[in-house]
Design an enzyme around this catalytic site. Structure first.
Site, PDB file in Angstrom:
ATOM      1  N   GLU A  79       5.065  -6.389  -4.063  1.00 16.49           N
ATOM      2  CA  GLU A  79       4.592  -5.575  -5.479  1.00 16.49           C
ATOM      3  C   GLU A  79       4.820  -4.508  -5.438  1.00 16.49           C
ATOM      4  O   GLU A  79       4.627  -3.576  -4.371  1.00 16.49           O
ATOM      5  CB  GLU A  79       3.105  -6.075  -5.486  1.00 16.49           C
ATOM      6  CG  GLU A  79       2.502  -5.493  -6.464  1.00 16.49           C
ATOM      7  CD  GLU A  79       1.923  -3.858  -6.613  1.00 16.49           C
ATOM      8  OE1 GLU A  79       3.271  -3.018  -7.023  1.00 16.49           O
ATOM      9  OE2 GLU A  79       0.458  -3.574  -5.844  1.00 16.49           O
ATOM     10  N   CYS A  92       0.531   2.231  -8.330  1.00 20.48           N
ATOM     11  CA  CYS A  92       1.878   1.273  -9.300  1.00 20.48           C
ATOM     12  C   CYS A  92       1.302   1.485 -10.676  1.00 20.48           C
ATOM     13  O   CYS A  92       2.173   1.144 -11.459  1.00 20.48           O
ATOM     14  CB  CYS A  92       2.214   0.495  -8.428  1.00 20.48           C
ATOM     15  SG  CYS A  92       2.412   0.839  -6.532  1.00 20.48           S
TER      16      CYS A  92
END
Length: 468
Positions: A234, A268
């Site tokens: 990720e 993010c």
């Protein structure tokens, strides 16, 4: 990089740690291997008791660990308490749902007969020792969202946490020990990034997961590819926030402020690029900019603070470079664009809105990890989707519309791991989380996440001849 707690609000080093010697890393690898041999034989009921106990302990520790997180990486303490509560929720969710998520799957009777079998099933078995390389921005949540499913699946965990959150990393090891997990089921490795490759290549490590930067993900993926080991990545995100002509502009603007500055803008999945239909652009821009300007920047240990410091001096310098490059090439700072007055210590940066973004600006392509928003004016939904997809990343996305056709279009065409309508991106244990393109691969959370580190095993029994 030193392994140390450095208060981002003051720049003061609060506590330093020496990196573990190779002999200690070896001891922990051996302990993990032995732990897996025993722990994989436990059942869901036993694992669930341990995981729920960890959640209970975490609830009791919430204020203390929230303060630790704030001192280590600067998030507002109210957000840190919420992060701890979210982790306890995720632990309980996996304790409850893992037996269903990993239950044997039964193929259709017709397929079983057609294969020549008397009976068959798909069975999920744990892989073994999994190394988690985790970032500092959600120092508790990023780890727990890996650890809860991994432990419920019967795996054991090694944690290499970011070097600026060592106390949170050590707390996590102690949390699972206090919960009663057998020795070696969850261990923290206090090592620098230069020590990761050795652990990844060790035969006792079966797989790895990383949340972090694109260069870090590329390095881990290359090493594990060479070793033929499973990875989940990720990585970064430059999430679009589309406000189309039919949107509720007031709600979209209010939500946009939170979506951009959550975790001091260091997320993010924070919305970063605000792509607004020309019919509502002026109204949205006015309200959004006013909301960003009103945020209280200051001491993250105070509950009334909205935005604390960036986690590191280098992180602020990187953000300043992106803003300066954009302004030099013609962008306009509608608010912010500099360090706030009166906060001379620490690594603070003012909430900023930049308009007039063009493709030659670095900020158009690179992730902004801090409270800086970029605005784009578009003529229609087609152009909005085109701008949204014009990025190397594809983690999540947000769309504000009341038009069903636009909903269908965005679900079909937005290049992202999630599409959130009329709200901001959020993670929940029940929903898969991850991205496409340079945002990585694989999924965390939900059933998809718990199965990432399982051996999906076909169990087939040949038909027995009759006695006749």
């Amino acid at each position: 990089m030193a392994i140390a707690t450095v208060n981002p609000a003051t720049g003061e080093t609060l506590k330093s740690f020496g990196a573990m010697e190779p002999e200690e890393v070896e001891r922990r690898l051996a302990t993990a291997e032995a732990a897996f041999d025993a722990y994989r034989m436990t059942g869901f009921e036993q694992r669930a008791r341990l995981v729920v106990r960890a959640a209970d302990l975490l609830d009791g520790d919430r204020d203390d660990i929230a303060r630790t997180m704030t001192l280590e990486m600067g998030k507002p303490v109210a957000a840190a308490r919420a992060e701890a509560a979210k982790c306890a929720k995720a632990l309980r969710w996996y304790a409850e749902h893992a037996p269903r998520l990993l239950a044997d799957e039964e193929p259709s009777p017709g397929d079983v007969r057609d294969s020549g079998a008397d009976r068959a099933r798909v069975h999920y078995r744990p892989l073994g020792v999994v190394l988690a390389v985790m970032p500092w921005n959600f120092p508790l949540w990023q780890v727990v969202r890996f650890a809860a499913p991994a432990l419920m699946a019967g795996n054991v965990a090694l944690l290499k946490h970011a070097s600026n959150v060592p106390q949170t990393a050590l707390y996590l090891e102690e949390l699972f020990r206090r919960a009663g997990f057998p020795d070696g089921c969850f261990q923290t490795l206090l090592i620098g990034s230069d020590g990761v490759e050795r652990v990844l290549r060790d035969r006792r490590v079966a797989a790895a997961t990383l949340t972090g930067s694109e260069p870090a993900g590329r390095s881990v993926a290359a090493i594990c590819g060479d070793e033929i080991k499973k990875t989940v990545l990720e990585l970064g995100g430059s999430d679009p926030y589309l406000v189309l002509a039919s949107a509720d502009v007031g709600r979209a603007a209010r939500t946009a402020v939170t979506a951009r500055v959550q975790n001091n803008g260091q997320s993010c999945i924070a919305a970063k690029r605000f792509i607004v239909h020309t019919d509502v652009y002026d109204a949205f821009t006015e309200q959004f900019t006013a909301g960003m300007r009103e945020l209280k920047v200051g001491d993250p240990l105070l509950d009334e603070t909205d935005v604390g410091p960036l986690a590191s001096e280098q992180g602020r310098a990187d953000l300043e470079e992106l803003v300066e490059d954009a302004v030099r090439k013609g962008a306009t700072a509608l608010c912010g664009g500099s360090r706030p007055d009166g906060l001379d210590r620490g690594w603070f940066y003012s909430p900023t809105v930049l308009a007039g973004i063009t493709a030659d600006m670095r900020i158009h392509r690179e992730e902004t990890f801090g409270p800086v928003a970029t605005l784009y004016r578009v003529r229609n939904a087609d152009e909005a989707v085109s701008v949204a997809n014009d990025t190397p990343f594809g983690l999540s996305s947000n769309v504000w519309t009341r038009d069903p056709a636009e909903v269908d279009r965005c679900v079909r065409d937005l290049q992202a791991g999630g599409v959130f309508f009329n709200g901001m991106t959020a993670s929940h244990p029940a929903f898969p989380f991850g991205g496409v393109k340079r945002s990585g691969y694989g999924r965390e959370l939900s059933g998809h996440g718990i199965r990432e580190f399982c051996n999906v095993t076909t169990v087939w029994h040949g038909a027995q001849p009759s006695d006749d």
